[in-house]
Design a protein around this motif. Structure first.
Motif, PDB file in Angstrom:
ATOM      1  N   GLY A 101       0.897  -1.470  -0.117  1.00  9.16           N
ATOM      2  CA  GLY A 101       0.058  -0.021   0.018  1.00  9.16           C
ATOM      3  C   GLY A 101       0.834   1.226   0.211  1.00  9.16           C
ATOM      4  N   ALA A 102       0.072   2.428   0.162  1.00  8.48           N
ATOM      5  CA  ALA A 102       0.788   3.859   0.267  1.00  8.48           C
ATOM      6  C   ALA A 102       1.843   3.867   1.270  1.00  8.48           C
ATOM      7  CB  ALA A 102       0.062   4.716   0.369  1.00  8.48           C
ATOM      8  N   THR A 103       1.443   3.189   2.459  1.00  7.80           N
ATOM      9  CA  THR A 103       2.323   3.219   3.752  1.00  7.80           C
ATOM     10  C   THR A 103       3.707   2.672   3.201  1.00  7.80           C
ATOM     11  OG1 THR A 103       0.359   2.844   5.105  1.00  7.80           O
ATOM     12  CG2 THR A 103       2.539   2.457   6.026  1.00  7.80           C
ATOM     13  N   PHE A 106       6.085   5.316   1.921  1.00 11.39           N
ATOM     14  CA  PHE A 106       6.405   6.318   3.045  1.00 11.39           C
ATOM     15  C   PHE A 106       8.102   6.012   3.236  1.00 11.39           C
ATOM     16  CE2 PHE A 106       1.962   6.712   5.143  1.00 11.39           C
ATOM     17  CZ  PHE A 106       1.492   7.235   4.232  1.00 11.39           C
ATOM     18  N   TRP A 128      -1.974  11.045   7.615  1.00 15.42           N
ATOM     19  CA  TRP A 128      -0.935  10.434   6.652  1.00 15.42           C
ATOM     20  C   TRP A 128       0.169  10.806   6.195  1.00 15.42           C
ATOM     21  CZ3 TRP A 128      -2.488   5.618   6.645  1.00 15.42           C
ATOM     22  CH2 TRP A 128      -3.637   5.263   6.754  1.00 15.42           C
ATOM     23  N   CYS A 177       0.671  15.650   0.985  1.00 13.61           N
ATOM     24  CA  CYS A 177      -0.298  14.877   0.713  1.00 13.61           C
ATOM     25  C   CYS A 177      -1.719  15.796   0.243  1.00 13.61           C
ATOM     26  CB  CYS A 177      -1.043  14.209   2.118  1.00 13.61           C
ATOM     27  SG  CYS A 177      -2.506  13.027   1.688  1.00 13.61           S
ATOM     28  N   ASN A 179      -4.642  15.406  -1.014  1.00 15.34           N
ATOM     29  CA  ASN A 179      -5.944  15.291  -0.627  1.00 15.34           C
ATOM     30  C   ASN A 179      -5.871  14.469   0.777  1.00 15.34           C
ATOM     31  OD1 ASN A 179      -9.076  15.379  -0.892  1.00 15.34           O
ATOM     32  ND2 ASN A 179      -8.764  13.499  -0.343  1.00 15.34           N
ATOM     33  N   THR A 181      -7.465  12.497   3.405  1.00 14.08           N
ATOM     34  CA  THR A 181      -8.476  11.727   3.627  1.00 14.08           C
ATOM     35  C   THR A 181      -9.411  11.585   4.823  1.00 14.08           C
ATOM     36  OG1 THR A 181      -6.806  10.136   2.451  1.00 14.08           O
ATOM     37  CG2 THR A 181      -8.991   9.244   2.963  1.00 14.08           C
ATOM     38  N   ASP A 202       1.552  12.486  -2.313  1.00 12.33           N
ATOM     39  CA  ASP A 202       0.747  11.200  -1.884  1.00 12.33           C
ATOM     40  C   ASP A 202      -0.578  11.765  -2.447  1.00 12.33           C
ATOM     41  OD1 ASP A 202      -0.932   9.331  -1.037  1.00 12.33           O
ATOM     42  OD2 ASP A 202      -0.160   9.573   1.426  1.00 12.33           O
ATOM     43  N   SER A 204      -3.047   9.418  -2.897  1.00 13.57           N
ATOM     44  CA  SER A 204      -3.747   8.243  -2.640  1.00 13.57           C
ATOM     45  C   SER A 204      -5.264   8.369  -2.756  1.00 13.57           C
ATOM     46  CB  SER A 204      -3.552   7.754  -1.090  1.00 13.57           C
ATOM     47  OG  SER A 204      -2.218   6.960  -1.439  1.00 13.57           O
ATOM     48  N   SER A 205      -5.542   9.622  -1.998  1.00 12.33           N
ATOM     49  CA  SER A 205      -7.227   9.509  -2.144  1.00 12.33           C
ATOM     50  C   SER A 205      -7.885  10.497  -3.072  1.00 12.33           C
ATOM     51  CB  SER A 205      -7.756  10.072  -0.724  1.00 12.33           C
ATOM     52  OG  SER A 205      -7.165  11.019  -0.279  1.00 12.33           O
ATOM     53  N   ALA A 223      -2.108   4.474  -3.706  1.00 10.40           N
ATOM     54  CA  ALA A 223      -2.667   3.050  -3.613  1.00 10.40           C
ATOM     55  C   ALA A 223      -3.868   2.946  -4.137  1.00 10.40           C
ATOM     56  CB  ALA A 223      -2.894   2.899  -2.047  1.00 10.40           C
ATOM     57  N   GLN A 225      -6.680   1.136  -3.686  1.00  4.61           N
ATOM     58  CA  GLN A 225      -8.200   0.964  -3.216  1.00  4.61           C
ATOM     59  C   GLN A 225      -9.240   1.873  -3.069  1.00  4.61           C
ATOM     60  OE1 GLN A 225      -5.384   0.695  -1.542  1.00  4.61           O
ATOM     61  NE2 GLN A 225      -5.365   1.503   0.649  1.00  4.61           N
ATOM     62  N   LYS A 226      -8.844   3.221  -3.413  1.00  6.23           N
ATOM     63  CA  LYS A 226      -9.975   4.443  -3.347  1.00  6.23           C
ATOM     64  C   LYS A 226     -10.428   4.621  -4.565  1.00  6.23           C
ATOM     65  CE  LYS A 226      -7.108   5.806   0.792  1.00  6.23           C
ATOM     66  NZ  LYS A 226      -7.954   5.553   1.858  1.00  6.23           N
TER      67      LYS A 226
HETATM   68  C1  LIG Z   1      -3.748   9.912   1.882  1.00  4.08           C
HETATM   69  C2  LIG Z   1      -3.324   8.578   2.081  1.00  4.08           C
HETATM   70  N1  LIG Z   1      -2.186   7.970   2.194  1.00  4.08           N
HETATM   71  C3  LIG Z   1      -1.771   6.837   2.660  1.00  4.08           C
HETATM   72  C4  LIG Z   1      -2.894   5.945   3.125  1.00  4.08           C
HETATM   73  C5  LIG Z   1      -2.382   4.527   3.566  1.00  4.08           C
HETATM   74  O1  LIG Z   1      -2.584   3.772   2.333  1.00  4.08           O
HETATM   75  P1  LIG Z   1      -2.357   2.295   2.857  1.00  4.08           P
HETATM   76  O2  LIG Z   1      -3.521   1.581   3.642  1.00  4.08           O
HETATM   77  O3  LIG Z   1      -2.645   1.710   1.272  1.00  4.08           O
HETATM   78  O4  LIG Z   1      -0.960   1.922   3.229  1.00  4.08           O
HETATM   79  C6  LIG Z   1      -4.128   6.340   2.931  1.00  4.08           C
HETATM   80  C7  LIG Z   1      -5.218   5.258   3.441  1.00  4.08           C
HETATM   81  O5  LIG Z   1      -6.084   5.581   3.744  1.00  4.08           O
HETATM   82  C8  LIG Z   1      -4.354   7.696   2.810  1.00  4.08           C
HETATM   83  O6  LIG Z   1      -5.739   8.226   2.572  1.00  4.08           O
END
Ligand SMILES: Cc1ncc(COP(=O)(O)O)c(C=O)c1O
Length: 391
Positions: A101-103, A106, A128, A177, A179, A181, A202, A204-205, A223, A225-226
Motif C-alpha cells: 500500500g501507500a504506507t 513512505f 497520513w 499529501c 488530499n 482523507t 501522496d 492516494s485519495s 494506493a 483501493q480508493k
Molecule cells: C492519503 C493516504 N495516504 C496513505 C494511506 C495509506 O494507504 P495504505 O493503507 O494503502 O498503506 C491512506 C489510506 O487511507 C491515505 O488516505
C-alpha cells in the motif's frame, strides 16, 4: 442486505473443473461511503467477476494465470497504457506498479530520494503525512526530515496558505499529501517548495479525480483501493531521471529503478490488483477522463457541503472553507451521541461506511471517482431529514 447468498456448497455439480456455471443472482447493493477500500463501478465488478473464471477466453481465470505468460503481458500492458492515457502523463515520466500500500512508499520514497545528510520538507497536514514523516525518519536516519508546517496545532483544519510555510532552501524534495482523507482538506494548488525543489505527492485519495500538473512533481504515488481499483498495489509515476537514479544502492524490492527495469515484475506482482486497475483506468477514460471525474466529484461534494452550510450549525465541517476536499467530506454533529445515531440510522437507510476515522471522530463521507451522484443525493436527503428530526 443480499437477496440471496451467492454461495452454494462446493459439492454442487455447478462447480466442475472444466465447466463452471457462474451465479446469475441479482444481488442488491447499497451506497458505500467507505474511505477505502471503496465503491467500484458495477460494470467493472461484473467484468472482474467474469475474468475470475475465464479471462480473454483463455479458459483460465485472472487469479490463475502466470505473470510471465502472454495473457498477463496483455493485462499489464493495457493497464500501463491506459494509466498514461487517463492521467495524460508526459513521456518523460515513468509508471510502475509496486506491491503493497501507500504506507510502504513512505519509507521507499525516502530511501530512493533523500541522500545521507540532506533535508527533505514534509508539511504535516494530517494523519497520513504525519505517518510519512515518522517512516521517512526511520528509513533514512542520516537525513533531516523538516516539518515546515505543523497542521496538528490547528486540529488539521487547513493546509498551509501562502506565507504560512517556510520551505528549506536546497531540500531534496517536498513531500505533501494533496488530499487529506481523514479531515477532508486538500491543496487546491500544489504547495510552493524552495526554488529548485521538486514535489513528491501522496495522491492516494484523489488520484485521477482531477488533472495533475506532472511537471511540478518528481514523483506522485497512490494506493489502488480508493480511486482506481483494489488494495495490494500502488502506482508510482515519476520523472525518468528521478526513478532511474536512486540516491543509494538498495535491495531490488526497495528500489524504484529495479521495479522499472523489471517492468513491474521483479517477482510475482499483485496480478488481480493490476487487472482491476487496468479496467478502472479504461472505465474512467470512457466516462470522460480526469476532467469529468473532477466535475462529478465537485458536484457530489457540493451537495453534502450545502447540507452542512445550510444546517444552522447542526452539522459542522472539520475543514476550513477554502481548502475543503472534493472527495472526503468530514463533519461532526452537535454531540458524539448524535454522531453514532447518525451513522447507525444512515446504515439502516442503506448509506454505509460513514463513521469518521478514529483520529478525527465524527462522520466522513468518502465519494471517490466511482461513486455515482445518486449516492450523494441520497445522503444529502438523509442529512436534511435527520437534521429536521434531531435539530
Ligand atoms: C492519503 C493516504 N495516504 C496513505 C494511506 C495509506 O494507504 P495504505 O493503507 O494503502 O498503506 C491512506 C489510506 O487511507 C491515505 O488516505
Amino acid at each position: 442486505m443480499f437477496l440471496e447468498s451467492a454461495f452454494k456448497p462446493f459439492t454442487t455439480p455447478r462447480f466442475q473443473h472444466d465447466q463452471i456455471m457462474t451465479t446469475q443472482l441479482k444481488t442488491k447493493r447499497i451506497w458505500n461511503f467507505s474511505a477505502g477500500p471503496a465503491t467500484m463501478p458495477p460494470e467493472v465488478l461484473a467484468q472482474l467477476g467474469d475474468d475470475l473464471i475465464n479471462v480473454d477466453s483463455t479458459g483460465i481465470g485472472i487469479l490463475e494465470h502466470s505473470h510471465r505468460m502472454p495473457t498477463f503481458d496483455r493485462v499489464l500492458g493495457d493497464a500501463l497504457d491506459s494509466c498514461r492515457q487517463l492521467g495524460e502523463i508526459p513521456n518523460d515520466y515513468e509508471i510502475i506498479f509496486v506491491p503493497g500500500g501507500a504506507t510502504v512508499q513512505f519509507s521507499l520514497i525516502a530511501l530512493n530520494l533523500i541522500p545521507d545528510g540532506a533535508t527533505a520538507d514534509y508539511p504535516d497536514t494530517e494523519v497520513w503525512s504525519a505517518k510519512a514523516i515518522i517512516e521517512a525518519r526511520d528509513a533514512v536516519p542520516t537525513a533531516t526530515i523538516a516539518v515546515p508546517f505543523e497542521g496538528k496545532k490547528f486540529h488539521y483544519d487547513h493546509v498551509p496558505v501562502a506565507g504560512e510555510m517556510i520551505p528549506t532552501p536546497g531540500a531534496a524534495y517536498m513531500h505533501y499529501c494533496s488530499n487529506n482523507t481523514v479531515h477532508g482538506t486538500r491543496f487546491h494548488l500544489p504547495p510552493t517548495a524552495a526554488p529548485g525543489t521538486p514535489l513528491v505527492c501522496d495522491a492516494s485519495s484523489e488520484i485521477f479525480g482531477r488533472p495533475m500538473d506532472w511537471k511540478k512533481h518528481a514523483l506522485v504515488y497512490a494506493a489502488g483501493q480508493k480511486n482506481f481499483g483494489v488494495a495490494g498495489m500502488c502506482v508510482i509515476i515519476a520523472h525518468r531521471e528521478v526513478i532511474r537514479k536512486p540516491v543509494r544502492k538498495l535491495p531490488s524490492m526497495f528500489s524504484y529503478a529495479s521495479h522499472l527495469d523489471a517492468g513491474s515484475r521483479i517477482n510475482t506482482p499483485p496480478t488481480f490488483a493490476i487487472h482491476a486497475a487496468g479496467l478502472m483506468f479504461r472505465w474512467m477514460i470512457e466516462q470522460g477522463g480526469t476532467r469529468e471525474m473532477e466535475k462529478r466529484n465537485d458536484a457530489k461534494a457540493a451537495l453534502i457541503y450545502k447540507e452542512i452550510d445550510g444546517s444552522g450549525g447542526f452539522y459542522r465541517g472539520l475543514s476550513r472553507l477554502e481548502c475543503r476536499s472534493a472527495i472526503n467530506v468530514s463533519f461532526r454533529l452537535k454531540n458524539e451521541n448524535l454522531d453514532q445515531k447518525f451513522a447507525q440510522e444512515a446504515t439502516d437507510a442503506e448509506l454505509d461506511g460513514l463513521i469518521g476515522h478514529r483520529d478525527a471522530g465524527g462522520i466522513r463521507a468518502s465519494m471517490y471517482n466511482a461513486m455515482p451522484i445518486k449516492a450523494s443525493e441520497a445522503l444529502a436527503a438523509f442529512m436534511r431529514d435527520f437534521a429536521r428530526r434531531y435539530g
